[in-house]
Design a protein around this motif. Sequence first.
Motif: not given
Length: 104
Positions: A15-44
């Motif tokens: 997964a790539t998180i697009h936040y404030q002009g930055e692209d943050i790489k991560g790995v989707v750990e789990n996914l549902s119809l309404k959300g997901l959890f992405v493993k990353t060391d970046q904080k938002i």
Amino acid sequence: MNNRKHERTDCQTEATIHYQGEDIKGVVENLSLKGLFVKTDQKINVDEQVGISVHFYGADADLSFNLQATVVRAAENGLGFGFQKIDIDSLALQKKEPALQAPA
């Protein structure tokens, strides 16, 4: 006790998180119809809005889609997101080209 309204599916995909002009790489750990959890060391911060691109790679084709989400949980190992909008028009299916074979 689990009070979730939607079943989560474990997965390991990019997964790539697009936040404030930055692209943050991560790995989707789990996914549902309404959300997901992405493993990353970046904080938002919780309640921040982001764009996310999720990429699935298969043997015959690659699939990716974009969505708008809100950070609903910040953990040591990643970020939980609730979907605001999934951009179905961005759903891209790329068929892999068959390998060229040398003449016999």
